[in-house]
Design an enzyme around this catalytic site. Structure first.
Site, PDB file in Angstrom:
ATOM      1  N   HIS A  92     -14.696  19.647  16.460  1.00 10.27           N
ATOM      2  CA  HIS A  92     -15.682  19.513  15.379  1.00 10.27           C
ATOM      3  C   HIS A  92     -15.484  18.172  14.653  1.00 10.27           C
ATOM      4  CE1 HIS A  92     -15.115  24.054  15.567  1.00 10.27           C
ATOM      5  NE2 HIS A  92     -16.406  23.936  15.782  1.00 10.27           N
ATOM      6  N   GLY A 119     -21.442  19.323  20.914  1.00  8.32           N
ATOM      7  CA  GLY A 119     -20.367  19.048  21.865  1.00  8.32           C
ATOM      8  C   GLY A 119     -20.777  19.387  23.292  1.00  8.32           C
TER       9      GLY A 119
HETATM   10  P1  AMP Z   1     -18.825  26.167  17.325  1.00  7.33           P
HETATM   11  O1  AMP Z   1     -18.235  26.132  15.945  1.00  7.33           O
HETATM   12  O2  AMP Z   1     -17.867  26.647  18.372  1.00  7.33           O
HETATM   13  O3  AMP Z   1     -20.174  26.838  17.358  1.00  7.33           O
HETATM   14  O4  AMP Z   1     -19.093  24.650  17.713  1.00  7.33           O
HETATM   15  C1  AMP Z   1     -19.826  23.787  16.876  1.00  7.33           C
HETATM   16  C2  AMP Z   1     -20.075  22.492  17.608  1.00  7.33           C
HETATM   17  O5  AMP Z   1     -18.821  21.901  17.967  1.00  7.33           O
HETATM   18  C3  AMP Z   1     -20.857  22.687  18.912  1.00  7.33           C
HETATM   19  O6  AMP Z   1     -21.768  21.610  19.065  1.00  7.33           O
HETATM   20  C4  AMP Z   1     -19.775  22.659  19.937  1.00  7.33           C
HETATM   21  O7  AMP Z   1     -20.227  22.232  21.216  1.00  7.33           O
HETATM   22  C5  AMP Z   1     -18.822  21.623  19.344  1.00  7.33           C
HETATM   23  N1  AMP Z   1     -17.494  21.778  19.934  1.00  7.33           N
HETATM   24  C6  AMP Z   1     -16.761  22.915  20.031  1.00  7.33           C
HETATM   25  N2  AMP Z   1     -15.618  22.685  20.707  1.00  7.33           N
HETATM   26  C7  AMP Z   1     -15.628  21.362  21.060  1.00  7.33           C
HETATM   27  C8  AMP Z   1     -14.738  20.510  21.768  1.00  7.33           C
HETATM   28  N3  AMP Z   1     -13.591  20.956  22.267  1.00  7.33           N
HETATM   29  N4  AMP Z   1     -15.095  19.224  21.917  1.00  7.33           N
HETATM   30  C9  AMP Z   1     -16.259  18.748  21.430  1.00  7.33           C
HETATM   31  N5  AMP Z   1     -17.136  19.493  20.745  1.00  7.33           N
HETATM   32  C10 AMP Z   1     -16.838  20.788  20.554  1.00  7.33           C
END
Ligand code: AMP
Length: 296
Positions: free
Chosen positions: A39, A149
């Site tokens: 994030h 991401g």
């Molecule tokens: P989430 O909180 O898991 O819904 O993720 C929020 C955002 O962070 C989304 O756009 C995900 O794709 C991105 N994200 C989560 N994990 C990663 C990672 N390891 N690397 C890059 N972006 C990430």
């Protein structure tokens, strides 16, 4: 400007209207909280490219099936606030579910076939929930740029399609997956893994990175590339899918990789569902997935 924590939509709108009228370019990073370095990398991209960055922390109930981990999803709002503050976020939006979904809520964004592929086979309705909440958040924040991401590749494809199909005035930027030192893609759900399962979980990235390495060495046969990855996936409790797909249609690739493809995996380790992917790009000049999603 110090960071503002906002919980209601009217307050968010008033604050962002003032910023926009001052000529600010607004960047947006939607999340479900329990923030980590993945994030943070998105936030850094946003603060580098925009005058103000809005981060939302909202564990969206409509993208979880009744059998899934909505109630257990990890939460740590204090730590999330500290991370946002440290990274120069202007507005942290943390609405309650009742603020986002008023009584009688019934309108949705349906992503069609794209939502039934890959993860959609195992999570029916999930991407309808994702497409709907992201559209709603875009309407609340009205960002110039929104950052996602690559780890959630299917999500980036669906959001980009929704933006195009519904003419949403936002540019989507997709940023590379951030990994632990051993290769495991960072995820809030990694917190569920026991130490033993954490060790086994690394086989997902090992498999994908082995296939990527063979691809770099010239291997172009889809079956061979999948077999190389599959050799590493014996450690998981359930392999949900391992597929080589087109990065725009998500359709399974033919026998030979001739254009940019994504190798995508989903597997259960212990009780935890993990996903990961790598891009295989024949032409190194087009290695940046960002370039064909962004419409600057
Ligand atoms: P989430 O909180 O898991 O819904 O993720 C929020 C955002 O962070 C989304 O756009 C995900 O794709 C991105 N994200 C989560 N994990 C990663 C990672 N390891 N690397 C890059 N972006 C990430």
């Amino acid at each position: 400007m110090s960071m503002r924590i906002v919980r209601t939509i009217p307050e968010l709108r008033a604050l962002l209207k003032a910023l926009r009228e001052g000529g600010s370019r607004i960047g947006f990073v939607p999340t479900m909280g329990y923030l980590h370095e993945g994030h943070a990398a998105l936030i850094r991209q946003s603060t580098a490219r925009c005058d103000h960055t809005v981060v939302s922390v909202f564990v969206n109930p409509t993208q979880f099936a009744p059998s899934e981990d909505l109630a257990q999803y990890p939460r740590d709002l204090e730590r999330d606030q500290a991370l946002c503050l440290k990274h120069g976020v202007s507005v942290l939006f943390m609405p309650e579910a009742a603020e986002v979904y008023p009584t009688g809520f019934c309108s949705v964004v349906e992503p069609g076939e794209l939502g039934n592929m890959l993860c959609g086979q195992f999570r029916p309705g999930h991407f309808r929930g994702v497409a709907t909440i992201v559209t709603k958040l875009f309407n609340m924040v009205q960002p110039d740029l929104a950052f996602f991401g690559q780890k959630d590749l299917q999500q980036t494809v669906i959001i980009s399609r929704v933006v195009r199909d519904l003419n949403l005035p936002v540019d989507i930027v997709v940023a590379p997956t951030i990994r632990e030192a051993d290769g495991l893609a960072l995820s809030s759900r990694n917190a569920y893994l026991s130490p033993e399962n954490r060790l086994r979980a690394v086989c997902l990235s090992r498999g994908l990175l082995a296939a990527e390495s063979a691809f770099r060495d010239g291997e172009r046969r889809s079956e061979r590339l999948l077999a190389i990855a599959r050799e590493h996936l014996t450690e998981v409790d359930e392999l949900q899918y391992l597929e080589l797909v087109d990065t725009q249609s998500l359709e399974t690739l033919g026998a030979v990789v001739t254009r940019t493809a994504a190798m995508c995996v989903a597997a259960i380790v212990g009780q935890t569902r993990l996903i990961d992917n790598v891009l295989l790009t024949p032409d190194p000049d087009s290695a940046h997935f960002i370039s064909h999603l962004e419409m600057d």
